[in-house]
Design an enzyme around this catalytic site. Structure first.
Site, PDB file in Angstrom:
ATOM      1  N   ARG A 100      11.802  -0.361   6.292  1.00  0.00           N
ATOM      2  CA  ARG A 100      12.580  -1.655   6.869  1.00  0.00           C
ATOM      3  C   ARG A 100      12.275  -1.597   8.311  1.00  0.00           C
ATOM      4  NH1 ARG A 100      11.638  -7.030   4.638  1.00  0.00           N
ATOM      5  NH2 ARG A 100      13.794  -7.747   4.979  1.00  0.00           N
ATOM      6  N   THR A 373       4.025 -10.564   2.553  1.00  0.00           N
ATOM      7  CA  THR A 373       4.340  -9.614   1.559  1.00  0.00           C
ATOM      8  C   THR A 373       2.927  -8.844   1.408  1.00  0.00           C
ATOM      9  OG1 THR A 373       6.293 -10.198   1.790  1.00  0.00           O
ATOM     10  CG2 THR A 373       6.173  -8.008   0.292  1.00  0.00           C
ATOM     11  N   THR A 391       5.460  -5.740   4.268  1.00  0.00           N
ATOM     12  CA  THR A 391       5.828  -7.508   4.621  1.00  0.00           C
ATOM     13  C   THR A 391       6.303  -7.079   6.638  1.00  0.00           C
ATOM     14  OG1 THR A 391       6.076  -9.175   4.594  1.00  0.00           O
ATOM     15  CG2 THR A 391       7.791  -7.275   4.761  1.00  0.00           C
ATOM     16  N   ASN A 393       6.739 -10.725   6.605  1.00  0.00           N
ATOM     17  CA  ASN A 393       7.778 -11.457   6.572  1.00  0.00           C
ATOM     18  C   ASN A 393       6.760 -13.154   5.971  1.00  0.00           C
ATOM     19  OD1 ASN A 393      10.218 -12.887   5.212  1.00  0.00           O
ATOM     20  ND2 ASN A 393      10.586 -13.562   7.329  1.00  0.00           N
ATOM     21  N   SER A 444      15.829  -7.031   1.660  1.00  0.00           N
ATOM     22  CA  SER A 444      15.024  -8.111   1.003  1.00  0.00           C
ATOM     23  C   SER A 444      15.020  -8.273   0.102  1.00  0.00           C
ATOM     24  CB  SER A 444      13.952  -6.491   1.884  1.00  0.00           C
ATOM     25  OG  SER A 444      12.456  -6.800   0.898  1.00  0.00           O
ATOM     26  N   SER A 445      13.859  -9.017   0.075  1.00  0.00           N
ATOM     27  CA  SER A 445      13.689  -9.447  -1.607  1.00  0.00           C
ATOM     28  C   SER A 445      12.698  -8.572  -2.700  1.00  0.00           C
ATOM     29  CB  SER A 445      13.453 -10.777  -2.093  1.00  0.00           C
ATOM     30  OG  SER A 445      14.274 -11.619  -1.586  1.00  0.00           O
ATOM     31  N   GLY A 465       5.866 -12.778  -1.649  1.00  0.00           N
ATOM     32  CA  GLY A 465       6.523 -14.229  -1.954  1.00  0.00           C
ATOM     33  C   GLY A 465       7.785 -13.897  -2.373  1.00  0.00           C
ATOM     34  N   GLY A 466       8.609 -13.408  -0.702  1.00  0.00           N
ATOM     35  CA  GLY A 466      10.001 -13.839  -0.914  1.00  0.00           C
ATOM     36  C   GLY A 466      10.379 -13.605  -1.680  1.00  0.00           C
TER      37      GLY A 466
HETATM   38  O1  DON Z   1      12.078  -8.390   2.627  1.00  0.00           O
HETATM   39  C1  DON Z   1      11.616  -9.506   1.787  1.00  0.00           C
HETATM   40  O2  DON Z   1      12.044 -10.376   1.063  1.00  0.00           O
HETATM   41  C2  DON Z   1      10.593 -11.030   2.773  1.00  0.00           C
HETATM   42  N1  DON Z   1      10.603 -10.511   4.151  1.00  0.00           N
HETATM   43  C3  DON Z   1       9.070 -10.933   1.934  1.00  0.00           C
HETATM   44  C4  DON Z   1       7.580 -11.766   2.448  1.00  0.00           C
HETATM   45  C5  DON Z   1       7.573 -12.039   1.414  1.00  0.00           C
HETATM   46  O3  DON Z   1       7.453 -11.834   0.410  1.00  0.00           O
HETATM   47  C6  DON Z   1       5.696 -13.157   1.338  1.00  0.00           C
HETATM   48  N2  DON Z   1       5.313 -13.379   0.690  1.00  0.00           N
HETATM   49  N3  DON Z   1       4.784 -14.378   0.505  1.00  0.00           N
END
Ligand code: DON
Length: 563
Positions: A100, A373, A391, A393, A444-445, A465-466
């Site tokens: 990360r 991501t 990712t 982000n 992070s998610s 997908g955040g």
């Molecule tokens: O680590 C995380 O949770 C975010 N940076 C993820 C971002 C993400 O999945 C964007 N994608 N669609």
């Protein structure tokens, strides 16, 4: 009579239409005998499989796939970002790698606030100040050192060739590259992406990236963190007003971590630990719903949506309070994922009425001293399995494109909490545990996950997908474990999402609206105003006959390749 006839015809067509969609959804994915790679792009999956065919293992294939995604999927594939990898070897050994990004040494708690203490819009999202210290290259070398069997030079070569020969732009890619032109311009002095309006079928060649890869091939890990590439990166970022230094790069280390492991019914789930929140949140949600036998409810019925929503609400409230970089915080993991704790969190849940998110805070746990991501899944011909989520982000990260190096940099600093209680770009709220501190890894998610059943490998999955990563992975685990779906059928199913705050359920655009009025009557707020796809799951299922079924999410250009 004629009217009746027409009504009959219309009803017949509707039934046909409905059963066609059902058939489409039920379509089986690619079936392979021994090995498979499912990723966001055909080129990357094919390169990964070519390494397996040469006799390489899943870890070798992972490195080649990852580097191919930097070229074929610059939207998220990266060397200027970071990620997490969860693995299960052929003899059942499990583990994970955390590469990360980190906050730079010069980061300060209030770096995104103005003189009134208000968050400065976009400062943590767009441009050089949004960039965290990248971890991907360190992660790939650590993985290679521990498990690789083919020389690194052989694993990076297909990405070098792809960068020089170029990648054909898909319709979706052309749309997104054109969509972000204005922001590319804002974040950089110039980039190759501004050269033209992109069209499907165009070819993009990345000569500078090919050179960077060649230097990494020849000089190893230190090329990125201490060599010419480090100089190029730091100069570029600092010229744009960023704060990353050579010292930041020199100090970066990937970390091996114990994964989060728990049982759900007869399945054993292995997922990523903090600084990724996915493992803990999935564990909490599954433990919360376990006593209710969710499989007895129809899939995506009102009861199904209600139960998951209530469990998600409580888990995301805990996420905001308890979770952050474990090297900076004591996280009461075993309490948070225990059945007792999660049952007690669900004790005020009522089937009659929605819980109000304002009435839900984090649970009470005595902490003993002691937050675009891409995901891909691989199973090799030996039985090793890996789940990898990487990712930048946002889409193309900070939009900062290191011209001389040929790669994008992340905007991961937005995953730290710029101000307690203030939502980030995914609407997630953070607290002290995720406040900005130098060298802290941002929460992070990401949820790269492996599932075993009866002691055997069952499924490898994950998603971008955040904040919606967690609930996308969760719904696919349930689709397979509780509803016996095939992998392609599962990833193609429509999804929904709740994250405590904002207190509404997000449904995908084509989600069946049949239960909405019942849910509204119970007090659930349904948000379809800004409806969008939720997650993009690439997964592999081990079938009862030992063959593999790929689930390549139709929401993207994703592809399964295997043999
Ligand atoms: O680590 C995380 O949770 C975010 N940076 C993820 C971002 C993400 O999945 C964007 N994608 N669609």
């Amino acid at each position: 009579m004629k009217k009746l006839y027409y009504l009959f015809i219309i009803a017949f067509l509707l039934v046909q239409c409905k059963s066609q969609t059902t058939q489409e959804i039920k379509k089986t994915g690619l079936i392979a005998d021994k090995a498979m790679v499912v990723s966001a792009r055909q080129e990357a999956s094919t390169i990964g499989v070519s390494i397996l065919k040469k006799g390489g293992n899943a870890f070798d294939a992972m490195i080649a796939t990852d580097l191919a995604l930097v070229v074929a999927y610059p939207f998220a594939g990266n060397i200027g970002g970071g990620g997490f990898t969860v693995y299960r070897t052929k003899d059942g050994k499990i583990g994970s790698f955390d590469y990360r990004e980190k906050a730079p040494l010069a980061a300060t708690r209030d770096m995104y606030l103005d003189e009134n203490g208000d968050v400065i819009p976009n400062k943590s999202i767009l441009g050089a100040m949004a960039v965290g210290v990248p971890g991907t290259v360190a992660g790939l070398f650590m993985i290679h050192q521990k498990f690789g069997t083919l020389p690194f030079a052989e694993l990076i070569q297909p990405a070098i060739d792809l960068a020089r020969n170029g990648v054909v732009v898909s319709k979706k890619q052309a749309r997104s590259m054109n969509h972000y032109r204005k922001l590319f311009k804002e974040a950089n002095k110039r980039t190759i992406f501004l050269d033209k309006e992109w069209e499907e079928g165009d070819t993009v060649k990345y000569f500078k990236l090919a050179e960077t890869f060649e230097r990494i091939r020849d000089n190893g890990r230190d090329e990125f963190y201490k060599g010419k590439t480090a100089d190029i990166l730091v100069d570029y970022v600092q010229n744009l007003g960023g704060i990353i230094t050579k010292e930041d790069l020199e100090k970066y280390e990937a970390i091996e971590r114990d994964p989060i492991v728990f049982n759900y019914k007869n399945a054993r789930i292995i997922s990523m630990a903090p600084p990724a929140s996915g493992g803990i949140c999935i564990a909490q949600i599954l433990k919360s719903i376990e006593p209710y036998n969710i499989g007895n409810f129809e899939h995506n019925s009102a009861e199904y949506i209600q139960l998951l929503t209530e469990a998600e609400r409580r888990s995301y409230a805990d996420r905001a309070y308890f979770l952050g970089d474990p090297d900076f915080n004591d996280i009461p993991i075993s309490n948070l994922i225990s059945s007792e704790y999660n049952n007690s969190r669900m004790s005020n849940f009522s089937w009659k009425k929605a819980t109000n998110s304002e009435d839900v805070s984090h649970g009470n746990i005595f902490v003993v001293e002691s937050d675009q991501t891409t995901h891909y899944s691989i199973i090799d011909q030996f039985g090793n399995a890996i789940a990898v989520t990487n990712t930048l982000n946002g889409a193309f990260g900070s939009k900062v494109f290191v011209e001389e190096g040929g790669f994008f940099l992340n905007n991961e600093m937005d995953d730290l909490s710029a101000k307690p209680g203030e939502p980030n770009m995914f609407g997630l709220i953070g607290a002290e545990a995720n406040a900005i501190e130098p060298e802290k890894r941002m929460l992070s998610s990401m949820t790269p996950t492996i599932v075993e059943q009866n002691g055997k490998l069952k499924m490898v999955l994950g998603s971008p997908g955040g904040s919606t990563i967690i609930t996308s992975v969760l719904q696919n685990i349930l689709n397979v474990i509780e509803y016996d779906m095939g992998m392609q059928e599962s990833v193609s199913k429509t999804r929904f999402h709740h994250q405590w705050l904002p207190d509404d359920i997000k449904f995908e655009p084509n989600f069946d609206t049949i239960h909405f009025s019942e849910l509204r009557k119970k007090g659930y707020k349904i948000d379809q105003s800004n409806s969008r796809i939720l997650g993009k799951v690439d997964a592999i299922l081990v079938l009862p006959n030992g063959k593999l079924e790929g689930g390549a999410d139709p929401r993207g250009d994703d592809r399964a390749v295997g043999f």
